[in-house]
Scaffold this motif. Structure first.
Motif, PDB file in Angstrom:
ATOM      1  N   GLU A  30      -1.503  -6.413  10.037  1.00 21.24           N
ATOM      2  CA  GLU A  30      -2.161  -5.323   9.317  1.00 21.24           C
ATOM      3  C   GLU A  30      -1.208  -4.149   9.117  1.00 21.24           C
ATOM      4  N   LYS A  31      -0.453  -3.816  10.123  1.00 20.51           N
ATOM      5  CA  LYS A  31       0.482  -2.691  10.023  1.00 20.51           C
ATOM      6  C   LYS A  31       1.493  -2.911   8.901  1.00 20.51           C
ATOM      7  N   GLN A  32       1.927  -4.172   8.729  1.00 18.38           N
ATOM      8  CA  GLN A  32       2.932  -4.473   7.706  1.00 18.38           C
ATOM      9  C   GLN A  32       2.403  -4.226   6.308  1.00 18.38           C
ATOM     10  N   PHE A  33       1.182  -4.708   6.011  1.00 18.79           N
ATOM     11  CA  PHE A  33       0.715  -4.522   4.631  1.00 18.79           C
ATOM     12  C   PHE A  33       0.134  -3.131   4.398  1.00 18.79           C
ATOM     13  N   LEU A  34      -0.323  -2.465   5.432  1.00 19.40           N
ATOM     14  CA  LEU A  34      -0.776  -1.089   5.244  1.00 19.40           C
ATOM     15  C   LEU A  34       0.392  -0.154   4.956  1.00 19.40           C
ATOM     16  N   GLU A  35       1.566  -0.492   5.497  1.00 17.95           N
ATOM     17  CA  GLU A  35       2.744   0.348   5.303  1.00 17.95           C
ATOM     18  C   GLU A  35       3.662  -0.156   4.190  1.00 17.95           C
ATOM     19  N   SER A  36       3.290  -1.241   3.536  1.00 22.75           N
ATOM     20  CA  SER A  36       4.134  -1.790   2.472  1.00 22.75           C
ATOM     21  C   SER A  36       4.283  -0.784   1.328  1.00 22.75           C
ATOM     22  N   THR A  37       5.489  -0.661   0.834  1.00 21.91           N
ATOM     23  CA  THR A  37       5.751   0.220  -0.310  1.00 21.91           C
ATOM     24  C   THR A  37       5.789  -0.552  -1.632  1.00 21.91           C
ATOM     25  N   ALA A  38       5.662  -1.879  -1.546  1.00 26.27           N
ATOM     26  CA  ALA A  38       5.637  -2.710  -2.759  1.00 26.27           C
ATOM     27  C   ALA A  38       4.196  -2.789  -3.252  1.00 26.27           C
ATOM     28  N   VAL A  39       3.696  -1.660  -3.769  1.00 34.13           N
ATOM     29  CA  VAL A  39       2.290  -1.545  -4.146  1.00 34.13           C
ATOM     30  C   VAL A  39       2.108  -1.999  -5.596  1.00 34.13           C
ATOM     31  N   LEU A  40       1.219  -2.960  -5.805  1.00 33.69           N
ATOM     32  CA  LEU A  40       0.921  -3.463  -7.140  1.00 33.69           C
ATOM     33  C   LEU A  40      -0.315  -2.789  -7.723  1.00 33.69           C
ATOM     34  N   ARG A  41      -1.240  -2.414  -6.838  1.00 29.76           N
ATOM     35  CA  ARG A  41      -2.416  -1.650  -7.271  1.00 29.76           C
ATOM     36  C   ARG A  41      -2.930  -0.879  -6.071  1.00 29.76           C
TER      37      ARG A  41
END
Length: 308
Positions: A30-41
């Motif tokens: 969860e921490k990885q995708f909450l902090e991901s900067t590769a945001v598509l939407r």
């Protein structure tokens, strides 16, 4: 396509995790995708979509529906023998302990959106891409329904399209339905409900109640993506044997949240209602799916009454 393939499929229970042997890497935390900067939407009121590493797309938020994950699993099973049809695999589907929102962990596919690529394609390249998509949709539309005259989603549930939304989950609006007439009546009932919320009677709904079955009739259910916008089509240029760019392409379809069995005119007409006519995409769409101009005009009129 055998009907038994559809009737033998059953929705999975949450939480769902694909066997580790069928996942290309450890699932993101969860921490990885909450902090991901590769945001598509990123729509705080609906959902957030991010890329995590080379293998995963994660979609989460209060607007994410289990139906989308079930549809991906349904398509993976049903289209397994059709190598020319690419749909993201679902690796995991579960609710986040932190907020209860649904999370879909999906396969990250190669390619650029057709929306971004369209302006730089020449006419021959557009024809090649559209021919590929035509073959894909000719196959998808043959996916058999769970039982005759069924209009609804893969889990035999309500219509996924937003026009059939009902705040109190009224089955007469949401479905599923056993006839096109019931499908039409749901749209009329939705219009009445919108006017009733403002304490008014809808005389336009009276018009549709008298005439919609004459305007929209004789259309058998066909499996439809129901949101075939260029942004939901990924295209990848395939290099020639010499390693040079070529006019060969691979295509993939994403964003299946509104897919299900709709009247045969729906795939084309549901796009027609939102055409902006800024380029040749509306014309090229007729190369991919059969056009239904009369039905599209009727649906556009109804759509404007429901949405504006």
């Amino acid at each position: 396509m055998e009907t038994s393939q559809t009737t033998n499929w059953a929705p999975v229970r949450l939480p769902y995790l694909k066997p580790p042997s069928r996942i290309p890497a450890p699932l993101p935390m969860e921490k990885q995708f909450l902090e991901s900067t590769a945001v598509l939407r990123d729509d705080a009121s609906y959902h957030r979509v991010v890329a995590v590493g080379p293998h995963f797309i994660v979609k989460h938020g209060r607007g994410v529906r289990e139906r989308e994950g079930q549809t991906l699993l349904f398509l993976e099973k049903h289209l397994a023998s059709f190598s020319f049809i690419t749909v993201p695999k679902l690796y995991a589907m579960y609710r986040l302990p932190s907020n209860g929102h649904l999370c879909l962990v999906m396969e990250r596919l190669d390619g650029e959106s057709l929306e971004a690529m369209w302006p730089v394609l020449d006419d021959d390249e557009k024809s090649t891409v559209c021919d590929k998509l035509k073959d894909v949709f000719a196959t998808i539309r043959k996916i058999p329904m769970p039982y005759p005259n069924f209009y609804g989603s893969v889990e035999k549930g309500p219509m996924p399209h937003h026009l059939f939304h009902s705040a109190d989950a009224d089955p007469a609006i949401c479905g599923p339905f056993d006839s096109e007439s019931e499908f039409n009546a749901a749209l009329v009932r939705r219009l009445r409900a919108i006017w009733a919320e403002n304490g008014k009677h809808s005389f336009k709904a009276d018009f549709y109640e008298r005439n919609l079955d004459a305007m929209l009739k004789g259309h058998e259910p066909r499996f439809s993506h129901s949101d075939l916008q260029p942004k939901n089509i990924l295209v990848r240029r395939v290099q020639s044997q010499a390693g040079l760019a070529s006019k060969c392409f691979e295509v993939a379809l994403i964003d299946w949240e509104e897919a299900g069995w709709y009247p045969s005119y729906w795939e084309y007409s549901s796009l027609f209602v939102a055409f902006e006519w800024r380029d040749d995409w509306p014309e090229r769409l007729e190369q991919i799916v059969d056009p239904w101009p009369s039905e599209a005009a009727a649906l556009r009129m109804l759509y404007q009454d429901l949405w504006f």
